[in-house]
Design a protein around this motif. Structure first.
Motif, short mmCIF file in Angstrom:
data_model
loop_
_atom_site.label_atom_id
_atom_site.label_comp_id
_atom_site.label_asym_id
_atom_site.label_seq_id
_atom_site.Cartn_x
_atom_site.Cartn_y
_atom_site.Cartn_z
N MET A 14 0.85 -1.19 0.00
CA MET A 14 0.00 0.00 0.00
C MET A 14 0.89 1.24 0.00
O MET A 14 1.90 1.27 0.69
N ASN A 15 0.50 2.25 -0.79
CA ASN A 15 1.29 3.47 -0.84
C ASN A 15 0.38 4.69 -0.84
O ASN A 15 -0.85 4.58 -0.95
N LEU A 16 0.99 5.84 -0.71
CA LEU A 16 0.23 7.09 -0.61
C LEU A 16 -0.57 7.35 -1.88
O LEU A 16 -1.71 7.83 -1.81
N ARG A 17 -0.02 7.02 -3.03
CA ARG A 17 -0.72 7.26 -4.28
C ARG A 17 -2.02 6.48 -4.35
O ARG A 17 -3.06 7.01 -4.76
N SER A 18 -1.99 5.22 -3.93
CA SER A 18 -3.20 4.41 -3.99
C SER A 18 -4.27 4.94 -3.04
O SER A 18 -5.46 4.86 -3.33
N LEU A 19 -3.85 5.51 -1.91
CA LEU A 19 -4.82 6.12 -0.99
C LEU A 19 -5.45 7.36 -1.62
O LEU A 19 -6.66 7.61 -1.46
N ARG A 20 -4.67 8.14 -2.34
CA ARG A 20 -5.22 9.32 -3.02
C ARG A 20 -6.20 8.89 -4.11
O ARG A 20 -7.23 9.55 -4.34
N TYR A 21 -5.89 7.82 -4.80
CA TYR A 21 -6.79 7.31 -5.84
C TYR A 21 -8.11 6.86 -5.21
O TYR A 21 -9.20 7.14 -5.73
#
Length: 295
Positions: A1-8
């Protein structure tokens, strides 16, 4: 899990529409779909129920979304804090391609002398992001042409221009001295990429079409690409009067459109995200250009 996927996830959870969320994130719909599916595999549960007509949050998605929003707000606050600590005098100024040809230099003329403690980084953006980085937070200030989709944006007008049609020289209307918009609505047209959103619709005159879709001949992200497509006879385009001077090319003819509203160029910013140096720069540019402040 990464920050980009949370923003998506947050974007799709807010929009509940893959097209709108992808445009907001400046990515393609397949890329967003793949990222969401990967996130669901990582957490071990579905976040969205989706079919061909609708997208909705699952129970897990609804419960998790407020936590993700809180986490992202914390990350953004931490990034802003460290930016102030590490490079307090650095200001990122984005500008839409074409506006930097003369306006940008006028607005920044003498800034190094007035603010020796501020470093201004200028970043050019093409039509795929007409907010010039302001929507994503990649820039602190933007020189752009409204309308654009940026929450809580404030702007100050620095230039006004009229509309012109950019036509192939062989076009039946190219010899006219002026045109009305209704004469051009059935013609094939070169438009900005879909990610431009409302800005793209504005520049193919959606408001004058009565709900009828334009005959899109091609997409172009730069004036050079647009002018090349027009000169080849692929389609016409609508642009501003300054482009007559800046982007005139063999094979194209510019004709004024008499019945369109004024096109504005503006300095834009998001007040809650302005650092002190960025605010000082905005105030300087606004005062030297003497524009009319607008929300």
């Amino acid at each position: 899990m990464n920050l980009r996927s949370l923003r998506y996830f947050e974007a799709l959870g807010t929009e509940l529409n893959y097209r709108r969320a992808a445009e907001k994130l400046f990515i393609t719909q397949p890329a967003l779909s793949a990222a969401i599916q990967n996130l669901e595999r990582v957490i071990g549960d579905r976040l969205f129920d989706r079919d061909t007509r609708s997208v909705s949050l699952t129970a897990t998605g609804r419960e998790w979304l407020p936590h993700v929003r809180s986490a992202l707000a914390g990350v953004d606050a931490a990034l802003e804090a460290v930016a102030l600590l590490v490079d307090y005098g650095h200001v990122r100024l984005g500008y839409l391609i074409g506006t930097g040809a003369d306006l940008l230099f006028q607005l920044l003329d003498g800034v190094e002398t007035v603010f020796p403690d501020i470093t201004v980084e200028t970043i050019e953006y093409d039509f795929s992001d007409p907010t010039a980085g302001l929507a994503s937070g990649a820039t602190d200030i933007a020189l752009l042409r409204p309308p654009v989709d940026v929450p809580d944006m404030q702007l100050a007008i620095v230039a006004e221009e009229s509309w012109v049609a950019c036509l192939p020289r062989s076009h039946r209307l190219a010899a006219r001295e002026e045109l009305r918009i209704e004469e051009l609505l059935d013609e094939p047209i070169v438009v900005a990429p879909k990610s431009a959103g409302r800005w793209r619709e504005y520049w193919y005159a959606a408001d004058a079409r009565g709900g009828k879709e334009p005959q899109i001949a091609a997409e172009a992200a730069t004036y050079e690409a647009e002018a090349t497509l027009v000169s080849r006879g692929v389609g016409l385009s609508f642009t501003t009067s300054s482009m007559v001077r800046l982007y005139d090319r063999p094979g194209i003819q510019f004709v004024p459109i008499t019945d369109r509203p004024v096109s504005y160029t503006a300095i834009a910013w998001r007040p809650e995200r302005l650092t002190t140096p960025a605010r000082r720069l905005v105030e300087h540019m606004v005062s030297t250009s003497r524009p009319e402040p607008r929300d």
